[in-house]
Design an enzyme around this catalytic site. Sequence first.
Site, PDB file in Angstrom:
ATOM      1  N   ALA A 122       0.845  -1.195   0.000  1.00  0.00           N
ATOM      2  CA  ALA A 122       0.000   0.000   0.000  1.00  0.00           C
ATOM      3  C   ALA A 122       0.881   1.246   0.000  1.00  0.00           C
ATOM      4  O   ALA A 122       1.282   1.745   1.059  1.00  0.00           O
ATOM      5  CB  ALA A 122      -0.940  -0.005   1.201  1.00  0.00           C
ATOM      6  N   GLU A 125      -1.439   6.742  -3.352  1.00  0.00           N
ATOM      7  CA  GLU A 125      -2.542   7.494  -2.757  1.00  0.00           C
ATOM      8  C   GLU A 125      -3.223   8.326  -3.847  1.00  0.00           C
ATOM      9  O   GLU A 125      -2.683   8.468  -4.955  1.00  0.00           O
ATOM     10  CB  GLU A 125      -2.021   8.402  -1.641  1.00  0.00           C
ATOM     11  N   THR A 156      -3.634  -3.481  -5.463  1.00  0.00           N
ATOM     12  CA  THR A 156      -3.853  -4.827  -5.971  1.00  0.00           C
ATOM     13  C   THR A 156      -3.817  -5.813  -4.813  1.00  0.00           C
ATOM     14  O   THR A 156      -2.935  -5.720  -3.952  1.00  0.00           O
ATOM     15  CB  THR A 156      -2.783  -5.190  -7.009  1.00  0.00           C
ATOM     16  N   ARG A 266      -7.451 -19.189 -41.516  1.00  0.00           N
ATOM     17  CA  ARG A 266      -8.213 -18.168 -42.225  1.00  0.00           C
ATOM     18  C   ARG A 266      -7.797 -18.094 -43.695  1.00  0.00           C
ATOM     19  O   ARG A 266      -6.616 -18.044 -44.029  1.00  0.00           O
ATOM     20  CB  ARG A 266      -7.977 -16.810 -41.549  1.00  0.00           C
ATOM     21  N   GLY A 341     -11.993  -7.825 -37.904  1.00  0.00           N
ATOM     22  CA  GLY A 341     -13.224  -7.616 -37.146  1.00  0.00           C
ATOM     23  C   GLY A 341     -13.443  -8.675 -36.083  1.00  0.00           C
ATOM     24  O   GLY A 341     -13.987  -8.402 -35.008  1.00  0.00           O
ATOM     25  N   GLU A 364       3.564  -0.856 -11.258  1.00  0.00           N
ATOM     26  CA  GLU A 364       4.964  -1.138 -10.897  1.00  0.00           C
ATOM     27  C   GLU A 364       5.926  -0.112 -11.513  1.00  0.00           C
ATOM     28  O   GLU A 364       7.074  -0.425 -11.824  1.00  0.00           O
ATOM     29  CB  GLU A 364       5.367  -2.554 -11.325  1.00  0.00           C
ATOM     30  N   THR A 366       5.405   3.503 -14.117  1.00  0.00           N
ATOM     31  CA  THR A 366       4.983   3.747 -15.489  1.00  0.00           C
ATOM     32  C   THR A 366       6.163   3.664 -16.448  1.00  0.00           C
ATOM     33  O   THR A 366       7.329   3.752 -16.050  1.00  0.00           O
ATOM     34  CB  THR A 366       4.346   5.139 -15.631  1.00  0.00           C
ATOM     35  N   SER A 367       5.855   3.522 -17.730  1.00  0.00           N
ATOM     36  CA  SER A 367       6.923   3.501 -18.735  1.00  0.00           C
ATOM     37  C   SER A 367       7.717   4.807 -18.733  1.00  0.00           C
ATOM     38  O   SER A 367       8.921   4.814 -19.014  1.00  0.00           O
ATOM     39  CB  SER A 367       6.336   3.241 -20.132  1.00  0.00           C
TER      40      SER A 367
END
Length: 380
Positions: A122, A125, A156, A266, A341, A364, A366-367
């Site tokens: 934790a 915030e 999390t 496909r 689609g 964890e 940001t980039s």
Amino acid sequence: MFLDDDHKAFRDAVARMAADHVAPIADELDRTDEFPKQLVDVFAEMGLVQLAVPEEYGGPGADLLSHCIAREEVAAAGSMALAQLAGQNSIVVRALMDSGTQELKQRILPRLAEGTTLTCIAITEPEAGSDPALMTTRARKDGSSWVLNGRKSFITWGSVADLAVVFARTNDEPRSRGISAFLVETGSPGWVVDRHNDKMGQHGVPNNEIVLEDLRVPAENMIGEEGRGFRAAMEALHQNRPTVAGLGVGGARAAFDYALKYGKERQQGGRPILDYQGMRWKFAEMATRIEAARGLVWDCALAYDTGAPASERARLSSMAKLFAAETAMSVTNTALQVLGGHGYMKDHPVERYVRDARLISIYEGTSEIQRNIVAREVLR
């Protein structure tokens, strides 16, 4: 880097478990967003939840490479969310090993070694995300306890964790120097799960808003010195980033494998779409990105496992996290494009992979934060 026989056997065992227990429920988890508690015992029996607990405390004592392999294989089975259950308590274990008192280690680590005790961290915030120094949660000393008050966001595992490492400001020293870390029993009065966040993806693992209302914590549950808790956690967080990167590699693999199966079946213009050069290039690009990302992850794990200098570990950790996150987003989007689609429809899991992958560049660290760390290290 090539795996030795032990790591290959471990990888194959995790892949079999994930095929049996994770793949069959992955789509259902996305629909219900309910945590499958029954899988805790399955993962714990294999030693996966408790991978980081040292052997001296009853755990597997696994290396970081094993953590990365485990998360990749579970994610490749179709659930980037449940991949987090592998090494679930590792950040808490590492924080305790790095900065906990001997008494705290002896009391908590054997419990974590059983693998059925879930944990959370934790830190974040509402107004303190990428810059935890803005943290406003306070802890005041009251006799032999500390009393915590504040609010934590995007936690999390918050609603299912048994133990939490909570960060709070214990003095007014500037930035992170006044932040301390506490090990909290979430069953204690004052740990309030205020909300279950409705996420875009990675369903099946809870994410919560937590309110701390006069939460009393014994003084002996402080991790590290007072006012130095943030530093105590940083190494554990750095070490967790390559495991998140491994999760991203596995998620990219899941999308690639599904798109490849679809592409072989496909037909367009009377022949398989994989006969067309433009489509073949897509698969070449995806395969190359996945292989490169895995290489970075394993190199980073090796740096930790062999005791490389801290600056090298930090650089590789951020590089692996950054590149794997970008790879997961790129590959899942390309896989969706291959399906056209059909890929946009929930009849196929690829649209879920796209949603799940989007989080990897955010949590964890940001980039953007990873780019800052890499730049700091290479521009010294």
